[in-house]
Write a protein that holds these residues in place. Structure first.
Motif, PDB file in Angstrom:
ATOM      1  N   GLU A 106       0.758  -1.036   0.214  1.00  9.65           N
ATOM      2  CA  GLU A 106      -0.025   0.134   0.080  1.00  9.65           C
ATOM      3  C   GLU A 106       0.849   1.233   0.048  1.00  9.65           C
ATOM      4  O   GLU A 106       1.985   1.485   0.661  1.00  9.65           O
ATOM      5  CB  GLU A 106      -0.811  -0.321   1.091  1.00  9.65           C
ATOM      6  CG  GLU A 106      -1.982   0.880   1.320  1.00  9.65           C
ATOM      7  CD  GLU A 106      -2.841   0.726   2.618  1.00  9.65           C
ATOM      8  OE1 GLU A 106      -3.823   1.678   2.628  1.00  9.65           O
ATOM      9  OE2 GLU A 106      -2.470   0.070   3.330  1.00  9.65           O
TER      10      GLU A 106
ATOM     11  N   SER B 264      -5.109   6.460  -0.753  1.00 11.11           N
ATOM     12  CA  SER B 264      -4.599   5.184  -0.285  1.00 11.11           C
ATOM     13  C   SER B 264      -4.567   4.198  -1.658  1.00 11.11           C
ATOM     14  O   SER B 264      -5.862   4.127  -2.443  1.00 11.11           O
ATOM     15  CB  SER B 264      -5.292   4.394   0.882  1.00 11.11           C
ATOM     16  OG  SER B 264      -4.838   3.120   0.919  1.00 11.11           O
TER      17      SER B 264
ATOM     18  N   TRP C   1       0.442   5.613   0.805  1.00 15.20           N
ATOM     19  CA  TRP C   1      -0.499   6.776   0.999  1.00 15.20           C
ATOM     20  C   TRP C   1       0.085   7.924   0.487  1.00 15.20           C
ATOM     21  O   TRP C   1       1.215   8.286   0.513  1.00 15.20           O
ATOM     22  CB  TRP C   1      -0.545   7.116   2.398  1.00 15.20           C
ATOM     23  CG  TRP C   1      -1.388   5.797   2.963  1.00 15.20           C
ATOM     24  CD1 TRP C   1      -2.266   5.075   2.701  1.00 15.20           C
ATOM     25  CD2 TRP C   1      -1.595   5.596   4.506  1.00 15.20           C
ATOM     26  NE1 TRP C   1      -2.802   4.205   3.592  1.00 15.20           N
ATOM     27  CE2 TRP C   1      -2.501   4.828   4.620  1.00 15.20           C
ATOM     28  CE3 TRP C   1      -1.223   6.420   5.631  1.00 15.20           C
ATOM     29  CZ2 TRP C   1      -2.895   4.485   6.037  1.00 15.20           C
ATOM     30  CZ3 TRP C   1      -1.579   6.126   6.831  1.00 15.20           C
ATOM     31  CH2 TRP C   1      -2.551   5.175   7.253  1.00 15.20           C
TER      32      TRP C   1
END
Length: 111
Positions: free
Chosen positions: A56, A104, A58
């Motif tokens: 992930e 995100s 951000w």
């Protein structure tokens, strides 16, 4: 040919403490290589600790705060891009007196 527009839709009730939306990929929903959501943490608030099998990143869209990554605090602000390895715990904290808004993006690195 028109430019495909992507939008955001509300997430399920378990995310009610955050102002959060999942992206709607419209014409691309069938074969997308990643997922994404936008969320805002209110001043003084935090996301629940999160850990999962996907990679992930951000992008901080607005505001400032702290990201706790594997228990270590890191200051973040508008324009910062941070990444999380699979199964690494991460938390966003809006502890600078302003909301913290984040985009995100996550994907399964094993695909």
């Amino acid at each position: 040919m028109s430019l495909p527009r992507l939008g955001f839709e509300a997430l399920p009730p378990e995310f009610e403490a955050l102002e959060e939306w999942a992206v709607s990929f419209g014409p691309f929903d069938g074969g997308r290589p990643f997922s994404m959501a936008r969320f805002t943490v209110a001043p003084g608030g935090a996301t629940p600790p999160d850990s999962h099998a996907v990679t992930e990143v951000w992008l901080v869209l607005d505001g400032a705060g702290t990201v706790r990554y594997q228990g270590e605090p890191h200051g973040v602000g508008e324009g910062d891009l941070v990444g999380f390895a699979p199964f690494a715990e991460h938390v966003a904290v809006a502890d600078r007196g302003v909301p913290l808004s984040v985009l995100s993006i996550w994907w399964d690195a094993g695909r």
